[in-house]
Design an enzyme around this catalytic site. Structure first.
Site, PDB file in Angstrom:
ATOM      1  N   LEU A  20       0.826  -1.214   0.000  1.00  0.00           N
ATOM      2  CA  LEU A  20       0.000   0.000   0.000  1.00  0.00           C
ATOM      3  C   LEU A  20       0.859   1.263   0.000  1.00  0.00           C
ATOM      4  CD1 LEU A  20      -2.814   1.180   0.022  1.00  0.00           C
ATOM      5  CD2 LEU A  20      -2.777   1.099   2.520  1.00  0.00           C
ATOM      6  N   SER A  53       0.396  -6.033   2.620  1.00  0.00           N
ATOM      7  CA  SER A  53      -0.850  -5.262   2.389  1.00  0.00           C
ATOM      8  C   SER A  53      -2.024  -6.136   1.935  1.00  0.00           C
ATOM      9  CB  SER A  53      -0.589  -4.138   1.386  1.00  0.00           C
ATOM     10  OG  SER A  53       0.359  -3.242   1.900  1.00  0.00           O
ATOM     11  N   GLN A  57      -6.659  -7.900   7.024  1.00  0.00           N
ATOM     12  CA  GLN A  57      -8.036  -8.357   7.129  1.00  0.00           C
ATOM     13  C   GLN A  57      -8.939  -7.308   7.769  1.00  0.00           C
ATOM     14  OE1 GLN A  57      -8.169 -12.100   9.255  1.00  0.00           O
ATOM     15  NE2 GLN A  57      -6.876 -13.153   7.781  1.00  0.00           N
ATOM     16  N   GLY A  59      -8.967  -3.944   8.633  1.00  0.00           N
ATOM     17  CA  GLY A  59      -9.418  -2.755   7.943  1.00  0.00           C
ATOM     18  C   GLY A  59      -8.539  -1.551   8.169  1.00  0.00           C
ATOM     19  N   GLU A 124     -12.462  -2.217  16.953  1.00  0.00           N
ATOM     20  CA  GLU A 124     -11.338  -3.093  17.321  1.00  0.00           C
ATOM     21  C   GLU A 124     -10.765  -2.650  18.656  1.00  0.00           C
ATOM     22  OE1 GLU A 124      -8.582  -3.321  14.032  1.00  0.00           O
ATOM     23  OE2 GLU A 124      -9.856  -4.710  12.932  1.00  0.00           O
ATOM     24  N   HIS A 239       0.716 -10.651  17.067  1.00  0.00           N
ATOM     25  CA  HIS A 239      -0.750 -10.748  16.997  1.00  0.00           C
ATOM     26  C   HIS A 239      -1.173 -11.923  17.859  1.00  0.00           C
ATOM     27  CE1 HIS A 239      -4.839 -10.916  15.557  1.00  0.00           C
ATOM     28  NE2 HIS A 239      -4.638  -9.789  14.910  1.00  0.00           N
ATOM     29  N   ARG A 285      -3.449  -5.422  22.481  1.00  0.00           N
ATOM     30  CA  ARG A 285      -2.948  -6.605  21.770  1.00  0.00           C
ATOM     31  C   ARG A 285      -1.819  -7.316  22.523  1.00  0.00           C
ATOM     32  NH1 ARG A 285      -2.526  -5.756  15.347  1.00  0.00           N
ATOM     33  NH2 ARG A 285      -4.772  -5.882  15.473  1.00  0.00           N
ATOM     34  N   HIS A 343       3.968  -9.935  14.046  1.00  0.00           N
ATOM     35  CA  HIS A 343       2.947  -9.377  13.149  1.00  0.00           C
ATOM     36  C   HIS A 343       3.327  -8.027  12.561  1.00  0.00           C
ATOM     37  CE1 HIS A 343      -1.086  -8.701  11.634  1.00  0.00           C
ATOM     38  NE2 HIS A 343      -1.227  -7.607  12.365  1.00  0.00           N
ATOM     39  N   GLU A 367       5.395   0.450   6.619  1.00  0.00           N
ATOM     40  CA  GLU A 367       5.884  -0.259   7.805  1.00  0.00           C
ATOM     41  C   GLU A 367       7.393  -0.120   7.995  1.00  0.00           C
ATOM     42  OE1 GLU A 367       4.064  -4.073   8.338  1.00  0.00           O
ATOM     43  OE2 GLU A 367       5.455  -4.635   9.937  1.00  0.00           O
ATOM     44  N   ARG A 378       1.344  -0.483  18.380  1.00  0.00           N
ATOM     45  CA  ARG A 378       0.466   0.132  17.379  1.00  0.00           C
ATOM     46  C   ARG A 378      -1.007  -0.170  17.659  1.00  0.00           C
ATOM     47  NH1 ARG A 378      -1.801  -2.120  12.435  1.00  0.00           N
ATOM     48  NH2 ARG A 378      -0.885  -4.031  13.207  1.00  0.00           N
TER      49      ARG A 378
HETATM   50  P1  FAD Z   1       4.089  -4.227   2.302  1.00  0.00           P
HETATM   51  O1  FAD Z   1       2.653  -4.271   1.971  1.00  0.00           O
HETATM   52  O2  FAD Z   1       4.626  -5.332   3.123  1.00  0.00           O
HETATM   53  O3  FAD Z   1       4.871  -4.169   0.899  1.00  0.00           O
HETATM   54  C1  FAD Z   1       6.257  -4.276   0.838  1.00  0.00           C
HETATM   55  C2  FAD Z   1       6.684  -4.342  -0.613  1.00  0.00           C
HETATM   56  O4  FAD Z   1       8.099  -4.175  -0.700  1.00  0.00           O
HETATM   57  C3  FAD Z   1       6.379  -5.652  -1.331  1.00  0.00           C
HETATM   58  O5  FAD Z   1       5.971  -5.356  -2.647  1.00  0.00           O
HETATM   59  C4  FAD Z   1       7.744  -6.359  -1.391  1.00  0.00           C
HETATM   60  O6  FAD Z   1       7.865  -7.225  -2.474  1.00  0.00           O
HETATM   61  C5  FAD Z   1       8.636  -5.139  -1.589  1.00  0.00           C
HETATM   62  N1  FAD Z   1      10.043  -5.352  -1.216  1.00  0.00           N
HETATM   63  C6  FAD Z   1      10.548  -5.623   0.016  1.00  0.00           C
HETATM   64  N2  FAD Z   1      11.887  -5.736  -0.053  1.00  0.00           N
HETATM   65  C7  FAD Z   1      12.240  -5.532  -1.342  1.00  0.00           C
HETATM   66  C8  FAD Z   1      13.469  -5.545  -2.041  1.00  0.00           C
HETATM   67  N3  FAD Z   1      14.639  -5.801  -1.428  1.00  0.00           N
HETATM   68  N4  FAD Z   1      13.463  -5.314  -3.380  1.00  0.00           N
HETATM   69  C9  FAD Z   1      12.309  -5.074  -4.037  1.00  0.00           C
HETATM   70  N5  FAD Z   1      11.101  -5.055  -3.410  1.00  0.00           N
HETATM   71  C10 FAD Z   1      11.071  -5.289  -2.093  1.00  0.00           C
HETATM   72  N6  FAD Z   1      -2.792  -3.264   9.093  1.00  0.00           N
HETATM   73  C11 FAD Z   1      -3.928  -2.540   9.178  1.00  0.00           C
HETATM   74  O7  FAD Z   1      -3.870  -1.314   9.255  1.00  0.00           O
HETATM   75  N7  FAD Z   1      -5.131  -3.180   9.169  1.00  0.00           N
HETATM   76  C12 FAD Z   1      -5.258  -4.516   9.081  1.00  0.00           C
HETATM   77  O8  FAD Z   1      -6.362  -5.033   9.060  1.00  0.00           O
HETATM   78  C13 FAD Z   1      -4.084  -5.295   9.013  1.00  0.00           C
HETATM   79  N8  FAD Z   1      -4.147  -6.644   8.943  1.00  0.00           N
HETATM   80  C14 FAD Z   1      -2.993  -7.347   8.733  1.00  0.00           C
HETATM   81  C15 FAD Z   1      -3.082  -8.734   8.552  1.00  0.00           C
HETATM   82  C16 FAD Z   1      -1.942  -9.464   8.274  1.00  0.00           C
HETATM   83  C17 FAD Z   1      -2.035 -10.955   8.076  1.00  0.00           C
HETATM   84  C18 FAD Z   1      -0.688  -8.798   8.187  1.00  0.00           C
HETATM   85  C19 FAD Z   1       0.555  -9.574   7.874  1.00  0.00           C
HETATM   86  C20 FAD Z   1      -0.604  -7.428   8.405  1.00  0.00           C
HETATM   87  C21 FAD Z   1      -1.744  -6.705   8.672  1.00  0.00           C
HETATM   88  N9  FAD Z   1      -1.695  -5.333   8.878  1.00  0.00           N
HETATM   89  C22 FAD Z   1      -2.841  -4.612   8.991  1.00  0.00           C
HETATM   90  C23 FAD Z   1      -0.426  -4.618   8.747  1.00  0.00           C
HETATM   91  C24 FAD Z   1      -0.343  -4.001   7.353  1.00  0.00           C
HETATM   92  O9  FAD Z   1      -0.862  -4.920   6.412  1.00  0.00           O
HETATM   93  C25 FAD Z   1       1.079  -3.652   6.961  1.00  0.00           C
HETATM   94  O10 FAD Z   1       1.705  -2.944   7.982  1.00  0.00           O
HETATM   95  C26 FAD Z   1       1.054  -2.786   5.711  1.00  0.00           C
HETATM   96  O11 FAD Z   1       0.303  -3.408   4.699  1.00  0.00           O
HETATM   97  C27 FAD Z   1       2.471  -2.531   5.222  1.00  0.00           C
HETATM   98  O12 FAD Z   1       2.391  -1.912   3.971  1.00  0.00           O
HETATM   99  P2  FAD Z   1       3.722  -1.518   3.225  1.00  0.00           P
HETATM  100  O13 FAD Z   1       3.298  -0.977   1.912  1.00  0.00           O
HETATM  101  O14 FAD Z   1       4.545  -0.687   4.110  1.00  0.00           O
HETATM  102  O15 FAD Z   1       4.510  -2.890   3.029  1.00  0.00           O
HETATM  103  C1  SIN Z   2      -6.363  -7.815  12.423  1.00  0.00           C
HETATM  104  O1  SIN Z   2      -7.219  -7.831  11.532  1.00  0.00           O
HETATM  105  O2  SIN Z   2      -6.507  -8.362  13.514  1.00  0.00           O
HETATM  106  C2  SIN Z   2      -5.080  -7.122  12.159  1.00  0.00           C
HETATM  107  C3  SIN Z   2      -5.310  -5.681  12.218  1.00  0.00           C
HETATM  108  C4  SIN Z   2      -4.010  -4.957  12.296  1.00  0.00           C
HETATM  109  O3  SIN Z   2      -2.960  -5.553  12.401  1.00  0.00           O
HETATM  110  O4  SIN Z   2      -4.069  -3.704  12.269  1.00  0.00           O
END
Ligand code: FAD
Ligand code: SIN
Length: 550
Positions: A20, A53, A57, A59, A124, A239, A285, A343, A367, A378
């Site tokens: 994202l 991302s 689940q 939101g 939540e 988590h 959490r 998590h 992240e 968080r």
């Molecule tokens: P990511 O979405 O992890 O994307 C990282 C990107 O970087 C990927 O495309 C990867 O391929 C790329 N990358 C990494 N290293 C390299 C490299 N060396 N070279 C090239 N590309 C690279 N948060 C919420 O707010 N609400 C929720 O409901 C929620 N539920 C979650 C459920 C689960 C199961 C998990 C695991 C997390 C959840 N989170 C939630 C946390 C949230 O999803 C993440 O913190 C967030 O999506 C991180 O987004 P990001 O874009 O920073 O990284």
């Molecule tokens: C969850 O859906 O329990 C994860 C939410 C989050 O990590 O923010």
């Protein structure tokens, strides 16, 4: 040995990561860049999107409901963060977050809505109001990033490079001057004065995690090796309720289930959270995770009874139901076994409000960044929000910041890495480092275990180093071997950084619990450090490493 091609490409700006944060940054950047100066988006995954991302689940938290205010959301964020949240930045997150989520709703993104088109808002833990926006029930992340990925694919001024693994940043004279990456067809040096790290979290450095395999903390260590300052690295959120099955990643059972009435049960089928905290299943959490972890450590399984939540929202949890079915579990009839898992990383690369790091030309968001809005713990559903808010802020700053033209410099050499021959050793090192980190820097930590983990990780790093330099021509390893080696190296450094930070924090706070320092120290401060602070920690020799690993 045949040489692998090495090419140089010029780019205005390189965004690393297609979760994202990366997608949001790239889409916001195109408002400022012409098709003649395209944004390069690198991701190591085979397609868009990538990272954690799509797994999200629960939101996105946003104060958009009747009677809710960004000030209240910010106050909940500060209170969850156990004293370490930067309150002014939490206010920015909540205020701009509400605006960004409203804009997505107005743009028609497929969030779940009532018959009048108003968003359905969930509740939540530790949120004082119902303010969680979701899509496809518990398929929020997948739905959201799929829509953004379509927009990125359709944008002529974004050049997407998939299966492109960023190995290192090049820094000359304190300025970023490019990214060295391994692409399927060879090495590429992306020469640019502007790099945005949106590489996600570190969960896959731990043995048990909800994060996908690619969450190896690459951005954290790329930045650290480039001289960036890191902060809050010890704060890793576990988590409470991942399915207790033998799967990697561990399937998440969203907290929204407990928000909708799901109950935690001990081995006798009795609820126990009410004895642990006044908010019972909706306690913070870390409290829930430690309560479950303590029972599991004593050999007692813990179960989540989903039936009240499924009865309340029969259509609300398709992802969870599919994950349970995949593992032969029927939550309509029986409680399912759960256990905590690594998590989310609250710490990361220190940035200002525009996402700038201390290294000129380097930004971070999502992240991998440490913006200061999460503190020691968080608030649920604040991380997707952070990616939206700070991805847009980074894009604006990247576009507005004028940087001098890069002076000529020597191109970086690809690392020398053994190909297939090192695979068995690499796998052993990876499994060992993940287990070591989970054991030492998990839910409950103590000085002796952390010190011994530090020594072990240092030894593993030396063993990994043996896989370099044995291959003549330097850059001949295939793309898959480079990525596996690079991720193993990154996991190890992530582990060493987390252990270093966890040892330095001699108190318990938020997600960081030390059994040898179980109380919070009111005088304790946030810790910032650079890679130089780890120097001198390497206690192992090559011979030691060979004995202990092989
Ligand atoms: P990511 O979405 O992890 O994307 C990282 C990107 O970087 C990927 O495309 C990867 O391929 C790329 N990358 C990494 N290293 C390299 C490299 N060396 N070279 C090239 N590309 C690279 N948060 C919420 O707010 N609400 C929720 O409901 C929620 N539920 C979650 C459920 C689960 C199961 C998990 C695991 C997390 C959840 N989170 C939630 C946390 C949230 O999803 C993440 O913190 C967030 O999506 C991180 O987004 P990001 O874009 O920073 O990284
Ligand atoms: C969850 O859906 O329990 C994860 C939410 C989050 O990590 O923010």
């Amino acid at each position: 040995m045949s040489a692998v091609p090495y090419t140089v490409r010029n780019a205005e700006v390189v965004v690393i990561g297609s979760g994202l944060a990366g997608l949001t940054t790239a889409l916001n950047l195109i408002h400022h860049h012409s098709p003649a100066a395209p944004v390069t988006l690198l991701t190591k995954t085979a397609d868009l999107p990538g990272g954690s991302s799509p797994y999200a689940q629960g939101g996105i938290a946003a104060a958009i409901g009747p009677g809710d205010r960004p000030e209240d959301h910010a106050a909940d964020t500060v209170s969850a963060g156990a004293g370490f949240v930067d309150a002014a930045r939490a206010q920015v997150l909540a205020q701009e977050g509400a605006e960004r989520v409203r804009a997505l709703l107005d743009a028609g993104l497929p969030f779940d809505r009532d018959a009048d088109g108003a968003p359905l808002l969930g509740r939540e833990a530790a949120h004082g109001a119902a303010r969680i926006v979701h899509a496809g029930g518990d398929a929020t992340g997948r739905t959201l990033v799929a829509a953004l990925a379509d927009q990125v694919r359709a944008a002529p001024s974004i050049r997407v490079e998939t299966n492109a693994f960023a190995v290192d940043l090049a820094v000359r004279g304190g300025r970023v001057c490019g990214v060295l990456a391994r692409h399927p067809d060879g090495w590429v040096f992306h020469r640019t004065a502007r790099v945005v790290l949106a590489t996600g979290g570190i969960g896959a450095a731990f043995a048990r995690t909800t994060n996908p395999a690619e969450a190896t903390g690459d951005g954290l260590v790329l930045a650290a090796r480039a001289g960036a300052t890191l902060a809050d690295v010890e704060f890793v959120q576990f988590h409470p309720t991942a399915l207790a099955v033998d799967a990697d990643p561990a399937p998440l059972l969203t907290e929204a289930l407990r928000g909708a009435g799901a109950l935690l049960l001990d081995r006798h089928g009795e609820r126990f959270m009410a004895h642990e905290h006044p908010l019972a299943e909706l306690a913070p959490r870390d409290v829930v995770a430690r309560a479950i972890g303590a029972r599991i450590a004593a050999g007692e399984p813990v179960y989540l009874d989903l039936r009240p939540a499924l009865a309340a929202k029969p259509e609300g949890f398709p992802t969870v139901l599919a994950l349970c079915a995949e593992h032969g579990l029927d939550p309509w009839t029986d409680p399912v076994p759960v256990a905590p898992a690594a998590h989310y990383h609250m710490g990361g690369v220190v940035t200002d409000l525009s996402g700038r790091t201390n290294v000129e030309g380097l930004w971070a968001c999502g992240e991998t960044a440490c913006t200061g809005v999460h503190g020691a713990n968080r608030l649920a559903s604040n991380s997707l929000l952070e990616a939206l808010v700070f991805g847009a802020r980074v894009a604006r700053d990247v576009a507005e910041r004028s940087l001098p033209t890069l002076a000529p410099f020597a191109l970086p050499q690809p690392p020398a890495i053994a190909g297939g021959a090192g695979a068995a050793l690499l796998n052993a090192i990876t499994a060992d480092s993940r287990a070591t980190l989970y054991q030492a820097a998990g839910l409950v930590r103590d000085g002796a275990t952390l010190r011994s983990a530090r020594q072990r990780l240092d030894r593993l790093a030396v063993a990994l180093d043996r896989l370099r330099g044995d291959v003549g021509g330097g850059c001949a390893a295939d793309a898959e071997s480079v990525r596996r080696w690079g991720e193993a190296r990154n996991r190890l450094l992530v582990g060493r950084l987390v252990v270093h930070a966890a040892l330095a924090r001699t108190e318990s706070r938020g997600a960081h619990f030390r059994s040898d320092f179980p109380l919070e120290d009111p005088a304790a401060q946030r810790h910032r450090f650079t890679l130089n602070d780890l120097a001198g920690n390497a206690e192992a020799t090559l011979e030691d490493a060979a004995c202990s690993i092989l």
